[in-house]
Design a protein around this motif. Sequence first.
Motif, PDB file in Angstrom:
ATOM      1  N   UNK A  74       0.827  -1.217   0.000  1.00 31.77           N
ATOM      2  CA  UNK A  74       0.000   0.000   0.000  1.00 31.77           C
ATOM      3  C   UNK A  74       0.857   1.261   0.000  1.00 31.77           C
ATOM      4  N   UNK A  75       1.955   1.210   0.729  1.00 29.68           N
ATOM      5  CA  UNK A  75       2.861   2.363   0.762  1.00 29.68           C
ATOM      6  C   UNK A  75       3.463   2.591  -0.636  1.00 29.68           C
ATOM      7  N   UNK A  76       3.702   1.500  -1.325  1.00 32.15           N
ATOM      8  CA  UNK A  76       4.285   1.552  -2.673  1.00 32.15           C
ATOM      9  C   UNK A  76       3.290   2.135  -3.684  1.00 32.15           C
ATOM     10  N   UNK A  77       2.020   1.727  -3.547  1.00 36.06           N
ATOM     11  CA  UNK A  77       1.021   2.181  -4.534  1.00 36.06           C
ATOM     12  C   UNK A  77       0.299   3.458  -4.079  1.00 36.06           C
ATOM     13  N   UNK A  78       0.682   3.953  -2.939  1.00 34.54           N
ATOM     14  CA  UNK A  78       0.072   5.162  -2.363  1.00 34.54           C
ATOM     15  C   UNK A  78      -0.090   6.295  -3.391  1.00 34.54           C
ATOM     16  N   UNK A  79       0.966   6.632  -4.168  1.00 32.50           N
ATOM     17  CA  UNK A  79       0.803   7.761  -5.109  1.00 32.50           C
ATOM     18  C   UNK A  79      -0.194   7.468  -6.236  1.00 32.50           C
ATOM     19  N   UNK A  80      -0.452   6.181  -6.489  1.00 27.27           N
ATOM     20  CA  UNK A  80      -1.424   5.841  -7.541  1.00 27.27           C
ATOM     21  C   UNK A  80      -2.844   6.094  -7.022  1.00 27.27           C
ATOM     22  N   UNK A  81      -3.061   5.781  -5.753  1.00 26.04           N
ATOM     23  CA  UNK A  81      -4.350   6.127  -5.121  1.00 26.04           C
ATOM     24  C   UNK A  81      -4.532   7.643  -5.116  1.00 26.04           C
ATOM     25  N   UNK A  82      -3.458   8.351  -4.873  1.00 29.04           N
ATOM     26  CA  UNK A  82      -3.536   9.823  -4.881  1.00 29.04           C
ATOM     27  C   UNK A  82      -3.886  10.328  -6.291  1.00 29.04           C
ATOM     28  N   UNK A  83      -3.295   9.716  -7.312  1.00 30.72           N
ATOM     29  CA  UNK A  83      -3.615  10.102  -8.695  1.00 30.72           C
ATOM     30  C   UNK A  83      -5.090   9.833  -8.977  1.00 30.72           C
ATOM     31  N   UNK A  84      -5.596   8.693  -8.478  1.00 24.30           N
ATOM     32  CA  UNK A  84      -7.014   8.376  -8.685  1.00 24.30           C
ATOM     33  C   UNK A  84      -7.898   9.416  -8.011  1.00 24.30           C
ATOM     34  N   UNK A  85      -7.534   9.839  -6.804  1.00 24.64           N
ATOM     35  CA  UNK A  85      -8.309  10.874  -6.090  1.00 24.64           C
ATOM     36  C   UNK A  85      -8.537  12.079  -7.003  1.00 24.64           C
ATOM     37  N   UNK A  86      -7.464  12.489  -7.625  1.00 29.33           N
ATOM     38  CA  UNK A  86      -7.487  13.737  -8.397  1.00 29.33           C
ATOM     39  C   UNK A  86      -8.195  13.534  -9.739  1.00 29.33           C
ATOM     40  N   UNK A  87      -7.835  12.449 -10.415  1.00 30.68           N
ATOM     41  CA  UNK A  87      -8.321  12.260 -11.795  1.00 30.68           C
ATOM     42  C   UNK A  87      -9.809  11.914 -11.829  1.00 30.68           C
ATOM     43  N   UNK A  88     -10.330  11.337 -10.769  1.00 32.23           N
ATOM     44  CA  UNK A  88     -11.766  11.002 -10.722  1.00 32.23           C
ATOM     45  C   UNK A  88     -12.642  12.226 -10.894  1.00 32.23           C
ATOM     46  N   UNK A  89     -12.127  13.375 -10.474  1.00 38.23           N
ATOM     47  CA  UNK A  89     -12.970  14.576 -10.434  1.00 38.23           C
ATOM     48  C   UNK A  89     -12.632  15.583 -11.530  1.00 38.23           C
ATOM     49  N   UNK A  90     -11.827  15.183 -12.506  1.00 36.51           N
ATOM     50  CA  UNK A  90     -11.443  16.105 -13.579  1.00 36.51           C
ATOM     51  C   UNK A  90     -10.890  17.408 -12.999  1.00 36.51           C
TER      52      UNK A  90
END
Length: 342
Positions: free
Chosen positions: A135-151
């Motif tokens: 999870x620590x490794x993929x953490x920035x990908x979750x962060x990217x999803x947070x942002x990209x979901x909302x345009x």
Amino acid sequence: MEPMSSDTGAPRPRLFSGMQPTQDSLHIGNYLGALVNWVCMQEEFEAIYCVVDMHAITVDVEPELLRARTRATAAQYLAGGVDPAQSAVFVQSHVAEHAELTWILSCLTGYGEAGRMTQFKDKSTKTGAEGSNVGLFTYPILMAADILLYDAAKVPVGEDQRQHLELTRNLAQRFNARYGPTLVVPEPHIVKDTAKIQDLAHPSAKMSKSAPAGALTLLDDPKVLRKRIMSAVTDTGREITFDEEAKPGVANLLRIYSALDGRDIPTLEADYQGRGYGDLKKDLVEVVLAVATPYREKTMAYLNDPAELDRILADGADRVRPIARATLDRVYERVGFLAARR
Ligand code: TYM
């Protein structure tokens, strides 16, 4: 999300940001580096502010403590001036699409690319291979999803998030190149003067939730705040001048002072000419308490009414969920998943 338009009727560009509920209190770096800008920007943008509880379980935490800190973080967004009538405030785990988009983006992220994230390298070095998790490794990908979901067009953050924003932009561009224009490529919004508040005890390091001794944690007792400021590491010499190379400790105090009080740094230098570090620190205590005292009172008022706070968070999630769903439907269709019956 209502209201969607400015006075002119044109839709406002969207903005997204979030903080991890990993401590009881935000520190002044979170406040100046992020929250102050969130509040300034909520008029001009359709703002979405998230408490990223899913990010917070990349380190071990007691479930009850996580729940308490999730509410405390949301309460501090509101106490700092985020207006829930205008901006959506919600909890990441309430919108399942964050996890779903993370999977798609994970399949577009190179292993080496994720391994180059400096925060991952720092954190996994500190915890060691044993304490580290995927999870620590993929953490920035979750962060990217947070942002990209909302345009989101803009993402107001401190300097430490710049590399994660760069990854987010790369992932959006990569998706668009492969599947056709689908995701908005966001811009970071990093305000230079306050993007990197340093640790008071070690001015060469960033102020951080994991090093509370050098942090000004806003909900702390005034006595603690006073002590931290009065014992802040300053530098040799006596003059109060802004010199980040030679006097990083004093420069950091001047930055905090200027951001909270509104006087610019040259004016502060002139005002403190001929006076000592002790005077600067004593006055800074007052400047910090003038912000921290009402902030603490407002936070406590929200925390004393958890039902109302939970209602605000549930409303926020209801407002943003349709946006997230629409993006994910678009993404699923582009990727080649069969449409599900709804
Ligand atoms: P987090 O929770 O560590 O920090 C919250 C915000 O505070 C800023 N910040 C600072 N700014 C100036 N000086 C400092 N010393 C300082 N320390 C922290 C951070 O840059 C951040 O803006 N990964 C993020 C949370 C996140 C997020 C997102 C942010 C998850 N998803 C999507 C934006 C968009 C984090 O750990 O922030």
